[in-house]
Design an enzyme around this catalytic site. Sequence first.
Site, PDB file in Angstrom:
ATOM      1  N   ARG A 127       0.962  -1.073   0.142  1.00  9.86           N
ATOM      2  CA  ARG A 127       0.090  -0.024  -0.049  1.00  9.86           C
ATOM      3  C   ARG A 127       0.943   1.241  -0.093  1.00  9.86           C
ATOM      4  O   ARG A 127       0.656   2.196   0.478  1.00  9.86           O
ATOM      5  CB  ARG A 127      -0.980   0.117   1.291  1.00  9.86           C
ATOM      6  CG  ARG A 127      -1.650  -1.385   1.421  1.00  9.86           C
ATOM      7  CD  ARG A 127      -2.411  -1.857   0.151  1.00  9.86           C
ATOM      8  NE  ARG A 127      -3.123  -3.096   0.565  1.00  9.86           N
ATOM      9  CZ  ARG A 127      -3.992  -3.471  -0.599  1.00  9.86           C
ATOM     10  NH1 ARG A 127      -3.946  -3.111  -1.715  1.00  9.86           N
ATOM     11  NH2 ARG A 127      -4.442  -4.666  -0.309  1.00  9.86           N
ATOM     12  N   GLU A 135      -5.476 -12.185   8.321  1.00  2.74           N
ATOM     13  CA  GLU A 135      -5.342 -12.303   6.951  1.00  2.74           C
ATOM     14  C   GLU A 135      -4.121 -13.402   6.757  1.00  2.74           C
ATOM     15  O   GLU A 135      -3.180 -12.843   5.973  1.00  2.74           O
ATOM     16  CB  GLU A 135      -5.086 -10.939   6.453  1.00  2.74           C
ATOM     17  CG  GLU A 135      -6.270  -9.998   6.704  1.00  2.74           C
ATOM     18  CD  GLU A 135      -5.783  -8.407   5.830  1.00  2.74           C
ATOM     19  OE1 GLU A 135      -4.922  -8.120   5.973  1.00  2.74           O
ATOM     20  OE2 GLU A 135      -7.066  -7.950   5.494  1.00  2.74           O
ATOM     21  N   ARG A 195     -18.351  -8.887  10.044  1.00  5.33           N
ATOM     22  CA  ARG A 195     -16.734  -8.486  10.242  1.00  5.33           C
ATOM     23  C   ARG A 195     -16.661  -7.241  10.962  1.00  5.33           C
ATOM     24  O   ARG A 195     -15.473  -7.563  11.930  1.00  5.33           O
ATOM     25  CB  ARG A 195     -16.205  -8.288   8.723  1.00  5.33           C
ATOM     26  CG  ARG A 195     -14.763  -7.863   8.876  1.00  5.33           C
ATOM     27  CD  ARG A 195     -14.303  -7.816   7.652  1.00  5.33           C
ATOM     28  NE  ARG A 195     -12.947  -7.023   7.741  1.00  5.33           N
ATOM     29  CZ  ARG A 195     -12.316  -6.604   6.415  1.00  5.33           C
ATOM     30  NH1 ARG A 195     -12.488  -6.855   5.300  1.00  5.33           N
ATOM     31  NH2 ARG A 195     -11.405  -5.718   6.751  1.00  5.33           N
ATOM     32  N   ASP A 252     -11.827  -1.150   7.979  1.00  4.72           N
ATOM     33  CA  ASP A 252     -10.499  -0.910   7.451  1.00  4.72           C
ATOM     34  C   ASP A 252     -10.241   0.271   6.852  1.00  4.72           C
ATOM     35  O   ASP A 252     -10.226   0.191   5.485  1.00  4.72           O
ATOM     36  CB  ASP A 252     -10.216  -2.257   6.520  1.00  4.72           C
ATOM     37  CG  ASP A 252      -8.840  -2.381   6.091  1.00  4.72           C
ATOM     38  OD1 ASP A 252      -8.095  -1.631   6.538  1.00  4.72           O
ATOM     39  OD2 ASP A 252      -8.554  -3.028   5.219  1.00  4.72           O
ATOM     40  N   GLU A 289      -4.714   3.401  15.389  1.00  7.38           N
ATOM     41  CA  GLU A 289      -3.596   3.222  14.245  1.00  7.38           C
ATOM     42  C   GLU A 289      -4.452   3.867  12.940  1.00  7.38           C
ATOM     43  O   GLU A 289      -5.536   3.545  12.614  1.00  7.38           O
ATOM     44  CB  GLU A 289      -3.618   1.781  13.786  1.00  7.38           C
ATOM     45  CG  GLU A 289      -2.711   1.503  12.628  1.00  7.38           C
ATOM     46  CD  GLU A 289      -2.621   0.009  12.253  1.00  7.38           C
ATOM     47  OE1 GLU A 289      -2.051  -0.823  12.879  1.00  7.38           O
ATOM     48  OE2 GLU A 289      -2.952  -0.510  11.040  1.00  7.38           O
ATOM     49  N   GLU A 328      -4.889   4.226   0.889  1.00 10.34           N
ATOM     50  CA  GLU A 328      -5.501   2.738   0.426  1.00 10.34           C
ATOM     51  C   GLU A 328      -6.603   2.998  -0.180  1.00 10.34           C
ATOM     52  O   GLU A 328      -7.008   2.515  -1.235  1.00 10.34           O
ATOM     53  CB  GLU A 328      -5.115   1.938   1.486  1.00 10.34           C
ATOM     54  CG  GLU A 328      -5.579   0.390   0.820  1.00 10.34           C
ATOM     55  CD  GLU A 328      -5.455  -0.747   1.776  1.00 10.34           C
ATOM     56  OE1 GLU A 328      -4.848  -0.417   2.923  1.00 10.34           O
ATOM     57  OE2 GLU A 328      -5.801  -1.837   1.419  1.00 10.34           O
TER      58      GLU A 328
END
Length: 700
Positions: free
Chosen positions: A157, A280, A325, A354, A376, A382
């Site tokens: 990214r 992931e 999710r 995300d 974060e 992205e």
Amino acid sequence: MSRIITLLLFLLTSLGLRAEDGYRLWLRYDRLAGAPAVTTVVLATPGGADSPTLTAARQELQSGLGGLTGATPTITLQKTGGEIAAAGAEGYALRTAADGAVHISANSDTGVLYGAFALLRHLQTGRSLEKLDLTSAPRISRRILNHWDNLNGFIERGYAGFSLWQWFYLPGIRDPRYRDYARACASLGLNGAVLTNVNANALVLTPTYLAKVAALADEFRPYGIRVYLTARFSAPLEIGGLKTADPLDPAVAAWWKAKVDEIYRHVPDFGGFVVKANSEGQPGPQDYGRTHADGANMLADALAPHRGIVMWRAFVYAAENTVDRVKQAYNEFTPLDGKFRPNVVVQIKNGPLDFMPREPFSPLFGAMPKTPLAPELQLTQEYLGMSTQLAFLAPMWKEVLDADTWARREPVESAAGRGSTVARVADGSLRHQPLSVIAGVANTGTDRNWTGHPLAQANWYAFGRLAWDHTLSSEAIADEWTRMTFGHDAKLVQTITSLLLGSRETVVNYSMPLGLHHIMAEGHHYGPGPWATHQRADWSSIYYHQADAAGLGAARSAGGSNAIAQYAPELAALWGDPEKCPENLLLWFHHVAWDHPMKSGRPLWDELCLRYQQGVDEVRAMQRAWVSLAGQIDEPRFTEVQARLQRQADDAVIWRDACLLYFQTFSQRPLPAGVEPPAHDLDYYKAIKLRYAPGHPSDY
Ligand code: GCW
């Protein structure tokens, strides 16, 4: 032709517009008309003795003040009389004495360095030194850039070239750029850099690489920057010759302890580890039936004797988990509250999904009172147009940092929860937690201007400034950055700051308005893909927008996935009711009928269409605003931004047309007046395949 260019260059130079390549960032020290003279600067620390950090401060002041004022100052060292109150370990006091000398005092050398940069910023932003008397200290103790850089130079990214870390040439050959990187970070008060990708490679923990890590640490140390690494949880298997990485196996714990001791022999002030585990495809403690706390604590115990920390990421979700999710991280982490060692911080993306253009804050910020929590943030864009499009992210980060979690204070105060903002959770002030961290996924790379888009430098700047002081406004940050990076002309400052300040909302409007999310093209994440389906439901756009003949949006209130229940009751009551939910989060929390009346009086469908159109119109307005600055900005940066804005305008049209044509297959309604008809049919947009987009490891 070349005569014309020479003439142009001559004209520009005579106008004071020297050719700029953006390399100097906001640390441009060109002569500033009207800058007050600074003949003497006194640097005062408890020891009063010279050090590499004070040398760095002196060098910066000499070149900075010399450049800005035209006269090199005399710089002397002194002992402070006692502790500088309110400056803490890293803060500074700036004061102009009666004789005109500027005193920079601090309780540490790093504090003086930060004070030196603050003095320069003071001048660069055109402020007066008369009666200067200010003290500043960071609110968060570890202010860290996370580089998602692979050892082969590729940045996950990363949209501004390759990794700044030249692993092959280290430790012996050291790019001068390391120092300039450190200067830029220190100028903002950033004091940590995670060198490696969270999708980690155990190789960086081998002796060969640790020697290279040590070289970077040596380069950064004078600038107050500690290095951190990502720890691949399966490293004991991959480089340690063990048969397991089970965190409760004594041999595994012993291996990590020895490894950490070895790291500290190379880097005595090593900061610690960031870990992405069981997310992931990354390995983690759950591979052995253990919890995130078991894994984090094992590493924390190895780091504790050296005062290192673990930043354990909460970005977890699993393909086989059928729960919404956005609920999964909360479900996994809240039961672990109180089970982490004191040197563990749980690092949480700003939203529960995300880094989407707009998300509500992650409910974890209000739900783990016994654990230090680190936001974060993602500087690299992205999901906001990479480095091709302009999106100044300070307003987005402020939205999260200033959000009230309504988490109960202990003891519960009368206005329970009020003022329990994400920022106060992060800086530890809400619960008097000593360890505080904020992390930003960097947007830097080897592009000459560091960030690809010349204006994306502002995101690096804004992250650093907010990490130091989250109470600064987006407006103040944009104003500072613009003056330091472009100049002081009133129209120029007004134009660029308003471009910056509106840009994130513009991206929201033309890509994912009204709370839509995760409807981007698969893989590279650039451009629209609301039709995207994937063998993993949770990587499919349709999982998130839930469009059907009845309406649009994710059903997350009580009748749906009930993700709303992860928030404090006050928020759940507000956001859980489609009539009260702010419209900018409506489709995040609710599946809403196409004819649902919006605040404007229009039905949802019309409102949606007009938001997409508004986004396109706003980019065009940004283009016009930029062009109005012709002649006031040096040619290279002017042209580069102009070209990127044109691409952004073209891409905004694609977002609008693709999304509206696709959603129209469900709504079966015409585009309202004021929305431009698409130039192509839906199949055309579906067929767009961007090949080899930057920042994504595979083709697309
Ligand atoms: O959104 C995803 C990104 C991945 C990234 C991951 C994470 C580093 O697409 O590229 O991996 O988030 O934050 O771990």
